[in-house]
Design a protein around this motif. Sequence first.
Motif, mmCIF file in Angstrom:
data_model
loop_
_atom_site.group_PDB
_atom_site.id
_atom_site.type_symbol
_atom_site.label_atom_id
_atom_site.label_comp_id
_atom_site.label_asym_id
_atom_site.label_seq_id
_atom_site.Cartn_x
_atom_site.Cartn_y
_atom_site.Cartn_z
ATOM 1 N N THR A 184 -89.306 40.504 37.863
ATOM 2 C CA THR A 184 -88.985 39.188 38.419
ATOM 3 C C THR A 184 -87.562 39.239 38.945
ATOM 4 N N SER A 185 -87.251 38.422 39.934
ATOM 5 C CA SER A 185 -85.940 38.551 40.575
ATOM 6 C C SER A 185 -85.522 37.247 41.230
ATOM 7 N N LEU A 186 -84.246 37.197 41.600
ATOM 8 C CA LEU A 186 -83.681 36.064 42.330
ATOM 9 C C LEU A 186 -82.697 36.592 43.357
ATOM 10 N N ASN A 187 -82.860 36.166 44.588
ATOM 11 C CA ASN A 187 -81.889 36.459 45.646
ATOM 12 C C ASN A 187 -81.256 35.142 46.070
ATOM 13 N N ARG A 188 -79.952 35.018 45.892
ATOM 14 C CA ARG A 188 -79.258 33.769 46.243
ATOM 15 C C ARG A 188 -77.877 34.131 46.785
ATOM 16 N N MET A 189 -77.670 33.910 48.064
ATOM 17 C CA MET A 189 -76.418 34.281 48.711
ATOM 18 C C MET A 189 -75.254 33.457 48.167
ATOM 19 N N ARG A 190 -74.166 34.146 47.829
ATOM 20 C CA ARG A 190 -72.947 33.482 47.374
ATOM 21 C C ARG A 190 -71.735 34.068 48.094
ATOM 22 N N GLN A 191 -70.669 33.282 48.134
ATOM 23 C CA GLN A 191 -69.406 33.729 48.696
ATOM 24 C C GLN A 191 -68.368 33.879 47.590
ATOM 25 N N SER A 192 -67.333 34.639 47.852
ATOM 26 C CA SER A 192 -66.222 34.746 46.921
ATOM 27 C C SER A 192 -65.584 33.377 46.723
ATOM 28 N N ILE A 193 -65.105 33.100 45.499
ATOM 29 C CA ILE A 193 -64.456 31.804 45.236
ATOM 30 C C ILE A 193 -62.952 31.871 45.457
ATOM 31 N N GLY A 194 -62.462 33.023 45.899
ATOM 32 C CA GLY A 194 -61.041 33.146 46.188
ATOM 33 C C GLY A 194 -60.217 33.450 44.949
ATOM 34 N N LYS A 195 -58.937 33.688 45.203
ATOM 35 C CA LYS A 195 -58.045 34.073 44.112
ATOM 36 C C LYS A 195 -56.747 33.275 44.219
ATOM 37 N N VAL A 196 -56.309 32.711 43.091
ATOM 38 C CA VAL A 196 -55.086 31.908 43.087
ATOM 39 C C VAL A 196 -53.933 32.721 42.509
ATOM 40 N N ASP A 197 -52.700 32.307 42.839
ATOM 41 C CA ASP A 197 -51.510 33.004 42.361
ATOM 42 C C ASP A 197 -51.024 32.480 41.016
ATOM 43 N N GLY A 198 -51.483 31.303 40.636
ATOM 44 C CA GLY A 198 -51.042 30.701 39.387
ATOM 45 C C GLY A 198 -51.880 29.483 39.069
ATOM 46 N N PRO A 199 -51.538 28.771 37.991
ATOM 47 C CA PRO A 199 -52.305 27.586 37.584
ATOM 48 C C PRO A 199 -52.377 26.543 38.692
ATOM 49 N N GLN A 200 -53.538 25.941 38.817
ATOM 50 C CA GLN A 200 -53.770 24.889 39.800
ATOM 51 C C GLN A 200 -53.719 23.528 39.120
ATOM 52 N N THR A 201 -53.414 22.516 39.881
ATOM 53 C CA THR A 201 -53.347 21.160 39.346
ATOM 54 C C THR A 201 -54.709 20.497 39.464
ATOM 55 N N PRO A 202 -55.302 20.070 38.338
ATOM 56 C CA PRO A 202 -56.590 19.366 38.418
ATOM 57 C C PRO A 202 -56.437 18.077 39.220
ATOM 58 N N PRO A 203 -57.517 17.566 39.771
ATOM 59 C CA PRO A 203 -57.428 16.301 40.512
ATOM 60 C C PRO A 203 -56.766 15.209 39.673
ATOM 61 N N MET A 221 -57.480 27.991 36.638
ATOM 62 C CA MET A 221 -57.139 29.223 37.349
ATOM 63 C C MET A 221 -58.194 29.574 38.403
ATOM 64 N N ARG A 222 -58.529 28.610 39.224
ATOM 65 C CA ARG A 222 -59.385 28.844 40.388
ATOM 66 C C ARG A 222 -59.128 27.720 41.380
ATOM 67 N N LYS A 223 -59.510 27.941 42.618
ATOM 68 C CA LYS A 223 -59.233 26.962 43.665
ATOM 69 C C LYS A 223 -60.009 25.662 43.460
ATOM 70 N N ASN A 224 -61.278 25.784 43.122
ATOM 71 C CA ASN A 224 -62.141 24.614 43.007
ATOM 72 C C ASN A 224 -62.533 24.371 41.558
ATOM 73 N N LEU A 225 -62.190 23.208 41.048
ATOM 74 C CA LEU A 225 -62.622 22.847 39.699
ATOM 75 C C LEU A 225 -64.135 22.718 39.646
ATOM 76 N N HIS A 226 -64.686 21.983 40.622
ATOM 77 C CA HIS A 226 -66.108 21.680 40.605
ATOM 78 C C HIS A 226 -66.933 22.857 41.118
ATOM 79 N N PHE A 273 -66.265 41.014 45.431
ATOM 80 C CA PHE A 273 -65.527 39.756 45.297
ATOM 81 C C PHE A 273 -64.241 40.006 44.497
ATOM 82 N N ASP A 274 -63.117 40.086 45.144
ATOM 83 C CA ASP A 274 -61.836 40.184 44.441
ATOM 84 C C ASP A 274 -61.335 38.761 44.248
ATOM 85 N N ASP A 275 -61.871 38.097 43.221
ATOM 86 C CA ASP A 275 -61.602 36.672 43.076
ATOM 87 C C ASP A 275 -61.446 36.295 41.610
ATOM 88 N N ASP A 276 -61.403 35.006 41.346
ATOM 89 C CA ASP A 276 -61.193 34.516 39.985
ATOM 90 C C ASP A 276 -62.493 34.343 39.209
#
Length: 468
Positions: A184-203, A221-226, A273-276
């Motif tokens: 059984t298998s799953l194919n689901r295209m995803r993109q890298s979530i990026g990489k941050v230089d330091g802590p991000q501020t939550p909304p 420690m990622r660009k998108n909380l959600h 994916f060189d990301d967080d």
Amino acid sequence: MRHMTRRSFLKRTSLAIGAATALAPHARAVGANDDLRLATIGFHGQGGTHLRCLRELAGVRVAAVCDADQSVLDRGRHDAEKLGQKIDTYQDMRELFDNKNIDAVTVATPDHWHVLATIWGCQAGKDVYVEKPLSHNLWEGRQAVEAAKKHDRIVQWGNQSHGQRTGPIHLEREGLGKLRIVFTSLNRMRQSIGKVDGPQTPPASLDYDLWCGPSPMTPLMRKNLHYDWHWVWPTGTGEIGNNGIYPLDAMRLQLGQSVLPKRVMSLGGRFLFDDDGETPNTQIALFQYDPGPLVIFEVRNLPSEKGPKTIGAKAKYDSGESGMPRAQGPAGDTGGFSAHKGHLFNFVSAVRSHKTSDLRAPLIEGHLSSALVHMANISYRLGTPRSAEAAREAIQDQGSEAVEVFDGFREHLTVNGVDFAKTEVVVGPWLEMDTQTEQFVGASPLVAKANELARGTYRAPFVVPEIV
């Protein structure tokens, strides 16, 4: 951040340990002709679908919404007002559970909140619909099952494709004898979530303490909380838990397995994916049922048009030459809005009848299928980086089919640009499971660590209780 007084802390914490004796079994008596008053917890994403579905069901009134993000709450209130409806809003779900006028809740929070929200809801006399995967770790899934039983609640697992034998996923086994291998298998295209230089501020509108809840309250420690919480271990379960659970659940149902596999092993990596993100974007998991077949599951997040499009040798499996059954369906197909609506209608119907036998997806089914996700991820997380050849050797004793799947895995990654002269594969250990106690066993020094991961840890006061 919102601060809690000692009095309010004790009041809220007591809900987790004492509500069973303090509250009546039902929030209120619901007659056949009464509107059911429902609330949705977490509606930045999937919860929005819950709200849309519920508002289209006869005899249902969305009475409240809950989200740790005030801006999301404001949007929810505004949407209700446009429909001429008045709803209550809550940032803290414990305050929602105190509302005895709410009959049932749907839970569409991040994975790490699923079980605690379910248990608190059961203790408060609410019926609960909880999204997939049921749990964030193996142990707490069983705790949710016990809470539903103890408090006599109707709890539906939100895997809307569960039990739909005429749906898009089926097992091709007609005319076959005893099953030896299932793919059984799953194919689901995803993109890298990026990489941050330091802590991000939550909304600014977010109560980050409530959002983190049971998980460690560490800097963001990622660009998108959600949504990107799926790809880090403290809050998510990776693609295997996000969408891989659909074919895994279909496989388990078709095999009629009502216990966990005896053995598990997983390998893969977060390739290119060189990301967080932390979870693998390409993964193979092997589950050995006893008695039962070896199940080989593969998940891919890289472009599926590159390399073999199905597990194993493409022509062989597409033609059916192999004679091996496979649980299959359109990539990423989970049934769409109509399936969600039908699943919620089934939940609402069971709430009215108060018969767990009316549920399409009882909570125990969610636990057994979600446990597959956790078993695979635990093996992966205990793995070590090895060369592609060493990874192939690690599974070759499982038969030619397992090797063939790995060869397709390697070809797929190579065509997508992975250089295995420079890139290693994380190879997890084989782990033995006691299917009665649902704990890992054996002489391996990794058993204790595996059971730690299966048990999880919690941040007070957001702790899944030992006694539910």
